[in-house]
Design an enzyme around this catalytic site. Sequence first.
Site, PDB file in Angstrom:
ATOM      1  N   ASP A  59       1.915  -3.054  -7.718  1.00 31.58           N
ATOM      2  CA  ASP A  59       1.766  -1.805  -6.939  1.00 31.58           C
ATOM      3  C   ASP A  59       2.023  -0.578  -7.812  1.00 31.58           C
ATOM      4  O   ASP A  59       1.313   0.425  -7.716  1.00 31.58           O
ATOM      5  CB  ASP A  59       2.756  -1.776  -5.765  1.00 31.58           C
ATOM      6  N   TRP A  99       9.658 -10.273  10.128  1.00 33.18           N
ATOM      7  CA  TRP A  99       9.426 -10.046  11.550  1.00 33.18           C
ATOM      8  C   TRP A  99       8.345  -8.959  11.627  1.00 33.18           C
ATOM      9  O   TRP A  99       8.657  -7.766  11.582  1.00 33.18           O
ATOM     10  CB  TRP A  99      10.686  -9.551  12.255  1.00 33.18           C
ATOM     11  N   ARG A 100       7.102  -9.387  11.621  1.00 33.95           N
ATOM     12  CA  ARG A 100       6.034  -8.386  11.579  1.00 33.95           C
ATOM     13  C   ARG A 100       4.879  -8.734  12.506  1.00 33.95           C
ATOM     14  O   ARG A 100       3.881  -8.018  12.520  1.00 33.95           O
ATOM     15  CB  ARG A 100       5.538  -8.215  10.141  1.00 33.95           C
ATOM     16  N   THR A 107       0.832  -1.221   0.000  1.00 36.11           N
ATOM     17  CA  THR A 107       0.000   0.000   0.000  1.00 36.11           C
ATOM     18  C   THR A 107       0.858   1.259   0.000  1.00 36.11           C
ATOM     19  O   THR A 107       0.450   2.283  -0.552  1.00 36.11           O
ATOM     20  CB  THR A 107      -0.939   0.026   1.218  1.00 36.11           C
ATOM     21  N   ARG A 159      -2.194 -13.256   0.124  1.00 37.78           N
ATOM     22  CA  ARG A 159      -0.946 -13.825   0.650  1.00 37.78           C
ATOM     23  C   ARG A 159      -1.285 -14.847   1.730  1.00 37.78           C
ATOM     24  O   ARG A 159      -1.389 -14.508   2.912  1.00 37.78           O
ATOM     25  CB  ARG A 159      -0.069 -12.723   1.275  1.00 37.78           C
ATOM     26  N   ASN A 161       3.890   1.368  -1.514  1.00 35.52           N
ATOM     27  CA  ASN A 161       4.402   1.437  -2.885  1.00 35.52           C
ATOM     28  C   ASN A 161       3.354   2.071  -3.805  1.00 35.52           C
ATOM     29  O   ASN A 161       3.683   2.907  -4.666  1.00 35.52           O
ATOM     30  CB  ASN A 161       4.727   0.033  -3.417  1.00 35.52           C
TER      31      ASN A 161
END
Length: 305
Positions: A259, A102-103, A31, A167, A33
């Site tokens: 994107d 790592w999110r 989003t 995803r 990008n």
Amino acid sequence: MTGKLLSIGECMVELMQAERDMLRKGYAGDTFNTAYYARLFLPADWTVDYFTAVGTDTVSDELLAFIESTGVGTAHIRKIEGRTPGLYMIHLKDGERSFSYWRSTSAAKLLADDPDRLRAAIEAANVVFFSGITLAILSPDAAETLLAELRRAKAGGRQVVFDPNIRPRLWDDAARMRATIEAGGRAATMVMPSFDDEATHFGDASVEATIERYRALGAENVAVKDGENGVTLCFAGKERVHVPASQVSAVVDTTSAGDSFNGSFLARLASGDSPADAAAFAARIAAAVIGHHGALIGREKLPRG
Ligand code: ADP
């Protein structure tokens, strides 16, 4: 015509292997990008804002400074004490890329937890963009809060644009993934799916099946991206228009093809182009973007008109 575009989601810190154990830092997220490319190609009297949440640490400050440096506004971004931005690393081995993320506790997962701020940002915009990744990172309750605000925006006459960007690894449950993506389609006035994702996860046998499915959910406009096969548009129920992909001399890195297509397409539509002209322009931009490494390509490397 002047206006305001708001994009909602997560921008992460990107660490890319440079040489041996050196890492180069960047920033990216679908989003963001899209907001970046919309900003590049919208007239100067349009504003582009990003809606997310960050922490109060140095990395968060650097992320905000980076977003500002691209001309995308940060006034709606919430800062949450004790949280940090999401992070991912790109590994290059024998020319193949792989990703580690790592999110799971990133600040952006809480972006819908301040509904007043969310509503104020959406109400200030004419065009609102979000994606299936935006929905995937939220808890089920938070996703419903966001979707309710988007439905309200659609009912209020705003343009609400959705890229399903499916995803599976971001979702713990495939049935909830499909149901939430469908709810995204219902909240949108325009859906910009990628055909291969839709075929895989919804069983669509053709681009036409994808168009029909999102129109049945209530999206007035659909633009189905299909990689090197180009894009098929269906606007306001009228006949389908196929716009071919542009020639790419060498595909270097397909990151951000979709994107960059989204952002440049929305920019040209907002500037008054017909959908077919906007898509032809966006195809040229996407083709140039995949001829370079990285998600965010400088304007000087992209075609002009
Ligand atoms: P996503 O990245 O969302 O999966 P696509 O792969 O469908 O999106 O690509 C988006 C757009 O980028 C396409 O509609 C097309 O214009 C352009 N594009 C993608 N792959 C190629 C390619 N190999 N050659 C030329 N253009 C491409």
